[in-house]
Scaffold this active site. Sequence first.
Site, PDB file in Angstrom:
ATOM      1  N   GLU A 128       0.833  -1.211   0.000  1.00  6.29           N
ATOM      2  CA  GLU A 128       0.000   0.000   0.000  1.00  6.29           C
ATOM      3  C   GLU A 128       0.866   1.259   0.000  1.00  6.29           C
ATOM      4  O   GLU A 128       0.586   2.228  -0.681  1.00  6.29           O
ATOM      5  CB  GLU A 128      -0.915   0.019   1.239  1.00  6.29           C
ATOM      6  CG  GLU A 128      -2.141  -0.837   1.126  1.00  6.29           C
ATOM      7  CD  GLU A 128      -3.146  -0.321   0.101  1.00  6.29           C
ATOM      8  OE1 GLU A 128      -2.784  -0.203  -1.080  1.00  6.29           O
ATOM      9  OE2 GLU A 128      -4.286  -0.070   0.480  1.00  6.29           O
ATOM     10  N   THR A 181      -5.322   7.888  -4.883  1.00  4.18           N
ATOM     11  CA  THR A 181      -5.521   7.955  -3.431  1.00  4.18           C
ATOM     12  C   THR A 181      -4.758   9.132  -2.828  1.00  4.18           C
ATOM     13  O   THR A 181      -5.278   9.854  -1.976  1.00  4.18           O
ATOM     14  CB  THR A 181      -5.057   6.631  -2.780  1.00  4.18           C
ATOM     15  OG1 THR A 181      -5.858   5.591  -3.308  1.00  4.18           O
ATOM     16  CG2 THR A 181      -5.219   6.659  -1.272  1.00  4.18           C
TER      17      THR A 181
HETATM   18  N1  HSE Z   1      -8.781   4.875   3.870  1.00 10.87           N
HETATM   19  C1  HSE Z   1      -8.105   5.206   2.654  1.00 10.87           C
HETATM   20  C2  HSE Z   1      -8.538   6.561   2.175  1.00 10.87           C
HETATM   21  C3  HSE Z   1      -8.431   4.156   1.640  1.00 10.87           C
HETATM   22  O1  HSE Z   1      -9.728   6.844   2.202  1.00 10.87           O
HETATM   23  O2  HSE Z   1      -7.692   7.358   1.772  1.00 10.87           O
HETATM   24  C4  HSE Z   1      -7.739   4.376   0.341  1.00 10.87           C
HETATM   25  O3  HSE Z   1      -6.968   3.287   0.013  1.00 10.87           O
END
Ligand code: HSE
Length: 306
Positions: A128, A181
Amino acid sequence: MDIIKIFAPATVANVSCGFDALGFAINAVGDEMVLTKTEEKGVRISKIEGADLTNNIKHNAASVVALAMLHKIKADFGIDIQLIKKVKPGSGLGSSASSAAGAAFAVNELLGKPFTKLELTEFARIGEEVACGSPIADNVAAAIYGGFILVKSYKPLEIIKLPVPKNLWVAVIHPQIEVKTEDARNVIKKDIPIVDAVAQSANLAGLISGLYTDDYQLISRSIVDVIAEPYRKFLIPHFDEVKQEGLKAGALGIGISGSGPSIFALCKGENDAKKVAQAMREVYQNSTIDFNIYVSKVNTEGVKIL
Ligand code: HSE
């Protein structure tokens, strides 16, 4: 075991009120991966199908996980990875998490299962970090454990598996645009007013309580996000309309899946989920943006051998 083929489910992170802390896996879509032991040490990626991703082993979410695990155990063999991506990068459905969690699970099997699920989640976080700049655990834990998970703490990592009400379904619309993201994290305010912190934690507690007691109405009242959605929704065309029409069609709650652009709707039963999916479809059918729709039960087993 010298070769393994696995399915790594797509995941919905945050679930509105649980930013970086809550996630669940879905049945309808997931990556497939084939991992083979090689005599030559190290990791190589011999095939990537379905997405334009790097096969540089230091930058790919699956290979960095495999490398870390082989290194940790001082393995005397290497691993070849074939990735068949069905979860599109930048979809908000945990694409890098599927690769990372799938690699962690599969390498563990090839090694004779020396690691626990919690340790696999730690390894998957490395993927990640490489893919989206932060070692977030909500998507990878959901993919590894299946069902709903709570990231109770990051340091030390603590994952709690939550119950899944029997009749809980999800409809997801994935508009075919990419939201990174990292970009979606940058639009969120770094300081949260105390009134929002209280609302968010009360909703998270409400949702978890609803999962334990099969209380669909409480689940419905708790799917509220005052931290990310107000800022991120502008990255997703037609978000407000999809939400409005989906709720009108009977969804318990609707929110952004992970960092978007996918939008999830939790529903009671398959019929409602299909009606909600249709309402979401109608909003996007009138736009120029292509989309995919998934209607699914919550996946309760996580990554599995095929
Ligand atoms: N919790 C994370 C976000 C998930 O909302 O940025 C994205 O992979």
